[in-house]
Design a protein around this motif. Sequence first.
Motif, PDB file in Angstrom:
ATOM      1  N   ASP A  36       0.825  -1.208   0.000  1.00  0.00           N
ATOM      2  CA  ASP A  36       0.000   0.000   0.000  1.00  0.00           C
ATOM      3  C   ASP A  36       0.858   1.257   0.000  1.00  0.00           C
ATOM      4  OD1 ASP A  36      -2.670  -1.284   0.338  1.00  0.00           O
ATOM      5  OD2 ASP A  36      -1.772  -1.962   2.204  1.00  0.00           O
ATOM      6  N   ILE A  37       2.065   1.144   0.555  1.00  0.00           N
ATOM      7  CA  ILE A  37       2.994   2.263   0.680  1.00  0.00           C
ATOM      8  C   ILE A  37       4.383   1.767   0.277  1.00  0.00           C
ATOM      9  CG2 ILE A  37       4.040   3.952   2.269  1.00  0.00           C
ATOM     10  CD1 ILE A  37       1.606   3.412   4.142  1.00  0.00           C
ATOM     11  N   ILE A  38       5.127   2.592  -0.465  1.00  0.00           N
ATOM     12  CA  ILE A  38       6.533   2.308  -0.753  1.00  0.00           C
ATOM     13  C   ILE A  38       7.369   3.284   0.060  1.00  0.00           C
ATOM     14  CG2 ILE A  38       8.324   2.143  -2.510  1.00  0.00           C
ATOM     15  CD1 ILE A  38       6.082   0.137  -2.913  1.00  0.00           C
ATOM     16  N   ASP A  39       8.255   2.747   0.899  1.00  0.00           N
ATOM     17  CA  ASP A  39       9.075   3.558   1.790  1.00  0.00           C
ATOM     18  C   ASP A  39      10.499   3.620   1.251  1.00  0.00           C
ATOM     19  OD1 ASP A  39       9.457   5.040   4.256  1.00  0.00           O
ATOM     20  OD2 ASP A  39      10.592   3.321   4.993  1.00  0.00           O
ATOM     21  N   ILE A  40      10.909   4.809   0.799  1.00  0.00           N
ATOM     22  CA  ILE A  40      12.219   4.979   0.171  1.00  0.00           C
ATOM     23  C   ILE A  40      13.213   5.499   1.199  1.00  0.00           C
ATOM     24  CG2 ILE A  40      13.488   6.131  -1.668  1.00  0.00           C
ATOM     25  CD1 ILE A  40      10.786   6.587  -3.062  1.00  0.00           C
ATOM     26  N   GLY A  41      14.350   4.812   1.312  1.00  0.00           N
ATOM     27  CA  GLY A  41      15.383   5.238   2.244  1.00  0.00           C
ATOM     28  C   GLY A  41      16.746   5.293   1.596  1.00  0.00           C
ATOM     29  N   ALA A  42      17.488   6.358   1.891  1.00  0.00           N
ATOM     30  CA  ALA A  42      18.816   6.531   1.302  1.00  0.00           C
ATOM     31  C   ALA A  42      19.917   6.595   2.352  1.00  0.00           C
ATOM     32  CB  ALA A  42      18.846   7.808   0.455  1.00  0.00           C
ATOM     33  N   ASN A  43      19.569   6.362   3.613  1.00  0.00           N
ATOM     34  CA  ASN A  43      20.527   6.512   4.700  1.00  0.00           C
ATOM     35  C   ASN A  43      20.467   5.270   5.570  1.00  0.00           C
ATOM     36  OD1 ASN A  43      22.412   7.754   6.358  1.00  0.00           O
ATOM     37  ND2 ASN A  43      21.236   9.640   6.584  1.00  0.00           N
ATOM     38  N   SER A  44      21.500   4.479   5.568  1.00  0.00           N
ATOM     39  CA  SER A  44      21.503   3.257   6.366  1.00  0.00           C
ATOM     40  C   SER A  44      21.591   3.591   7.849  1.00  0.00           C
ATOM     41  CB  SER A  44      22.684   2.364   5.979  1.00  0.00           C
ATOM     42  OG  SER A  44      22.715   1.211   6.796  1.00  0.00           O
ATOM     43  N   THR A  45      20.741   2.932   8.641  1.00  0.00           N
ATOM     44  CA  THR A  45      20.769   3.123  10.097  1.00  0.00           C
ATOM     45  C   THR A  45      21.120   1.824  10.816  1.00  0.00           C
ATOM     46  OG1 THR A  45      18.368   2.779  10.133  1.00  0.00           O
ATOM     47  CG2 THR A  45      19.161   5.052  10.090  1.00  0.00           C
ATOM     48  N   ARG A  46      21.735   0.882  10.075  1.00  0.00           N
ATOM     49  CA  ARG A  46      22.174  -0.341  10.733  1.00  0.00           C
ATOM     50  C   ARG A  46      23.262   0.003  11.749  1.00  0.00           C
ATOM     51  NH1 ARG A  46      27.174  -1.564   8.932  1.00  0.00           N
ATOM     52  NH2 ARG A  46      27.812  -0.659   6.941  1.00  0.00           N
ATOM     53  N   PRO A  47      23.442  -0.828  12.784  1.00  0.00           N
ATOM     54  CA  PRO A  47      24.485  -0.553  13.769  1.00  0.00           C
ATOM     55  C   PRO A  47      25.849  -0.417  13.111  1.00  0.00           C
ATOM     56  CG  PRO A  47      23.024  -2.280  14.556  1.00  0.00           C
ATOM     57  CD  PRO A  47      22.639  -2.008  13.127  1.00  0.00           C
ATOM     58  N   GLY A  48      26.554   0.645  13.441  1.00  0.00           N
ATOM     59  CA  GLY A  48      27.894   0.861  12.912  1.00  0.00           C
ATOM     60  C   GLY A  48      27.951   1.563  11.577  1.00  0.00           C
ATOM     61  N   ALA A  49      26.810   1.874  10.980  1.00  0.00           N
ATOM     62  CA  ALA A  49      26.804   2.523   9.674  1.00  0.00           C
ATOM     63  C   ALA A  49      27.228   3.983   9.805  1.00  0.00           C
ATOM     64  CB  ALA A  49      25.415   2.447   9.056  1.00  0.00           C
ATOM     65  N   ASP A  50      27.856   4.493   8.741  1.00  0.00           N
ATOM     66  CA  ASP A  50      28.162   5.912   8.669  1.00  0.00           C
ATOM     67  C   ASP A  50      26.904   6.652   8.229  1.00  0.00           C
ATOM     68  OD1 ASP A  50      30.866   5.569   9.356  1.00  0.00           O
ATOM     69  OD2 ASP A  50      31.413   5.168   7.272  1.00  0.00           O
ATOM     70  N   ILE A  51      26.435   7.566   9.064  1.00  0.00           N
ATOM     71  CA  ILE A  51      25.210   8.304   8.768  1.00  0.00           C
ATOM     72  C   ILE A  51      25.520   9.424   7.776  1.00  0.00           C
ATOM     73  CG2 ILE A  51      23.323   9.657   9.732  1.00  0.00           C
ATOM     74  CD1 ILE A  51      23.359   6.714  10.564  1.00  0.00           C
TER      75      ILE A  51
END
Length: 257
Positions: A36-51
């Motif tokens: 119903d919704i497509i959620d677009i993300g360009a910034n990884s928030t996994r542990p240890g990721a560079d924001i």
Amino acid sequence: MGILNVTPDSFYDGGLYNSPEKALQQALKMVQDGADIIDIGANSTRPGADILSAEEELSIIKEYIPYLTANVNSVFSVDTFYPEVAEFALNNGVSIINDISGVFNPKMAETVKKHKCGWVIMYNGRNYIKNLEDNRSITENVTDFFAETLKKCEDFGIPSEYIMFDAGIGFTESYNDDIELIKNTSLIKNKNCALLTALSNKRVIKNSSGAEGEDRLYGTVAANVLAVAGGADFVRVHNVKENRLALNTADKIIRGI
């Protein structure tokens, strides 16, 4: 809500859709599969990721969002905690902000109020720790955060129907916290707002099921069904078709719809 990560380093599907053409094909597939919704993300928030900075994130989003919203018939959300990224997205076909910051940002609130858009607000245990010395449970912390944040939104002139809360599975202090929140979905749900469950293929699924990689799907489906039974209104998932079919059945049994 189908997850469309356009970053090379997301914890589960990083690099699979990091071109506009690949992202388009995945978005079309998710709609066909029942998103119903497509959620677009360009910034990884996994542990240890560079924001990424706001500027870096915006430079990526500009490549994708206008192209996708022009070519896919769907509701879109953008996974960002930067008001400037949200502003661009809302001016280019997006109608929901998925904000994992775990803080009430007046600049983001002003953007939401201006555009009259949806705002997913996530509890983030990294940014909201309250009275841990009193041995408060994670359930109490999350319910307090939801109530306090809703009050701030309403005081700002943002009605409750614009707000959807997310308990922040994977952003808590421990595996046991994640399990408690899934188990206590009915207790954390704020009666005035929709509730999103976002646990797809996360650490809690790996640790509870013992599964790696794509086999985490089965634990994800099980946990999502339990969350819906507890009152969750939306689920955010990588594997749309499998979750959609399972939750169609859950809806029929639990809600008669």
